[in-house]
Design an enzyme around this catalytic site. Structure first.
Site, PDB file in Angstrom:
ATOM      1  N   ARG A  20       0.820  -1.208   0.000  1.00  0.00           N
ATOM      2  CA  ARG A  20       0.000   0.000   0.000  1.00  0.00           C
ATOM      3  C   ARG A  20       0.857   1.262   0.000  1.00  0.00           C
ATOM      4  NH1 ARG A  20      -3.223  -0.164   5.689  1.00  0.00           N
ATOM      5  NH2 ARG A  20      -3.857  -2.268   5.146  1.00  0.00           N
ATOM      6  N   HIS A 164       6.252  28.978  17.102  1.00  0.00           N
ATOM      7  CA  HIS A 164       6.906  28.918  18.411  1.00  0.00           C
ATOM      8  C   HIS A 164       7.309  27.486  18.722  1.00  0.00           C
ATOM      9  CE1 HIS A 164       2.701  27.849  19.232  1.00  0.00           C
ATOM     10  NE2 HIS A 164       3.123  27.204  20.294  1.00  0.00           N
ATOM     11  N   CYS A 197      26.626   6.310  16.689  1.00  0.00           N
ATOM     12  CA  CYS A 197      27.756   6.510  15.764  1.00  0.00           C
ATOM     13  C   CYS A 197      27.747   5.397  14.709  1.00  0.00           C
ATOM     14  CB  CYS A 197      29.084   6.493  16.516  1.00  0.00           C
ATOM     15  SG  CYS A 197      29.448   8.003  17.449  1.00  0.00           S
TER      16      CYS A 197
HETATM   17 ZN   LIG Z   1      28.045   8.416  19.207  1.00  0.00          ZN
END
Ligand SMILES: [Zn+2]
Ligand SMILES: [Zn+2]
Length: 332
Positions: A20, A164, A197
């Site tokens: 879909r 905001h 990382c």
């Molecule tokens: Zn990291």
């Protein structure tokens, strides 16, 4: 056949419902036209000149012609600034007094311009303001968790048009955040690396889900994005906490965020969205296993019964297609 993808960071399963799946353009087509908005609205409490309509200002960045970013307590705060944090236990019932900080960060004096249309310099002032308020809230001994976020558009929960952001600093830490911290710690102990990382390295190597790269940040759609076009803007340098950001990185984040939001604005016709800074609390500063980022979540689909009932997500788009579509949207 549809594919289930596992989100390494949230540990959730996502059904990539290719059967879909919609083409990227179809998400834009569904969007209703927004009405033209003037730069100044006389009755708006966030417009310049109406400062008395808000609670007294707690912080502001000023320029030659008045304030450029302004912070005030939320008039309808969900937590109260005054008072002590008191826990009480009655049998199996636990409560904590509702102290905390709930502030509104007015992005700019201009009523009509969302962040996507502001200058990088103005976006930079907004990020600096986030940092100031994050540090202010974090040093309050009653506070455990600080969330900075933006609701843009009705589907994202906005009640006031003037662009905001908000900060809610709460007297407790949620299990969602603590679980993610623990999950990241466990990954670090098992594999000797920061899981974030690792994800960022892999995204950069594959390249297919990258949306926008700047000097210090990378915007990408996750391999197992929970919803269409949701993106992470992640710092390249390993940092556990938002408050570890340098001045140069803050300026670069501003440009990256503004750029990424402009791609959404022009590519999908100003969709409703939320964004939030996902960071470890300041006492985690310097830890090797957690890595803060900003998460952008366009509100193009609604969570339905299956999602609520199972904790599993259905994404009716392909992350790689989302990213390819947004990469092609060229903005200044
Ligand atoms: Zn990291
Ligand atoms: Zn206004």
């Amino acid at each position: 056949m549809p594919e289930l993808r596992h989100n390494l960071l949230t540990r959730e399963w996502v059904i990539i419902a290719t059967e879909r799946a919609k083409r990227p353009e179809e998400f834009a087509a569904e969007k209703k036209e927004r009405k033209a908005v003037p730069a100044f609205v006389p009755t708006c409490p966030f417009c310049p000149g109406n400062e008395k309509l808000t609670p007294p200002e707690t912080y502001a960045v000023r320029g030659a012609s008045g304030w450029r970013v302004r912070v005030t307590p939320n008039k309808f705060a969900v937590l109260s600034y005054e008072g002590q944090r008191v826990r009480s236990f009655q049998g199996i019932r636990r409560t904590v007094s509702g102290v905390g900080i709930h502030e509104v960060i007015i992005d700019s004096p201009d009523h009509s311009k969302s962040l996507a249309l502001l200058s990088d310099a103005q976006a930079g002032l907004i990020i600096q303001t986030y940092l100031n308020r994050f540090l202010f809230a974090s040093q309050d001994p009653r506070i455990e968790q600080v969330t900075i976020f933006k609701n843009h558009g009705e589907a994202a929960g906005t009640s006031l048009m003037h662009p905001h952001s908000q900060m809610i600093a709460a007297p407790v830490i949620t299990s969602q955040l603590r679980d993610r911290l623990m999950n990241a710690l466990q990954h670090f102990d098992e594999y000797g690396e920061c899981i974030f990382c690792h994800v960022l390295d892999q995204e950069l190597r594959e390249g297919t889900r990258i949306v926008y790269e700047s000097d210090h940040f990378v915007a990408f759609v996750q391999f197992a994005a929970l919803t269409p076009f949701s993106m992470l803007i992640m710092p390249r340098r390993h940092m556990a906490c938002f408050s570890e950001i340098s001045d140069a990185e803050a300026a670069d984040l501003a440009g990256n965020l503004r750029h990424t939001l402009a791609k959404l604005y022009f590519g999908l016709g100003d969709p409703d969205f939320n964004y939030t800074i996902r960071t470890a609390p300041t006492e985690y500063t310097g830890v090797k296993y957690y890595h803060w980022y900003l998460s952008v979540i366009p509100r193009l689909t609604k969570m339905a019964g299956f999602e609520l009932g199972s904790g599993m997500f259905i994404n009716v788009s392909l992350p790689e297609e989302n990213a390819r579509f947004l990469r092609k949207i060229i903005v200044e």
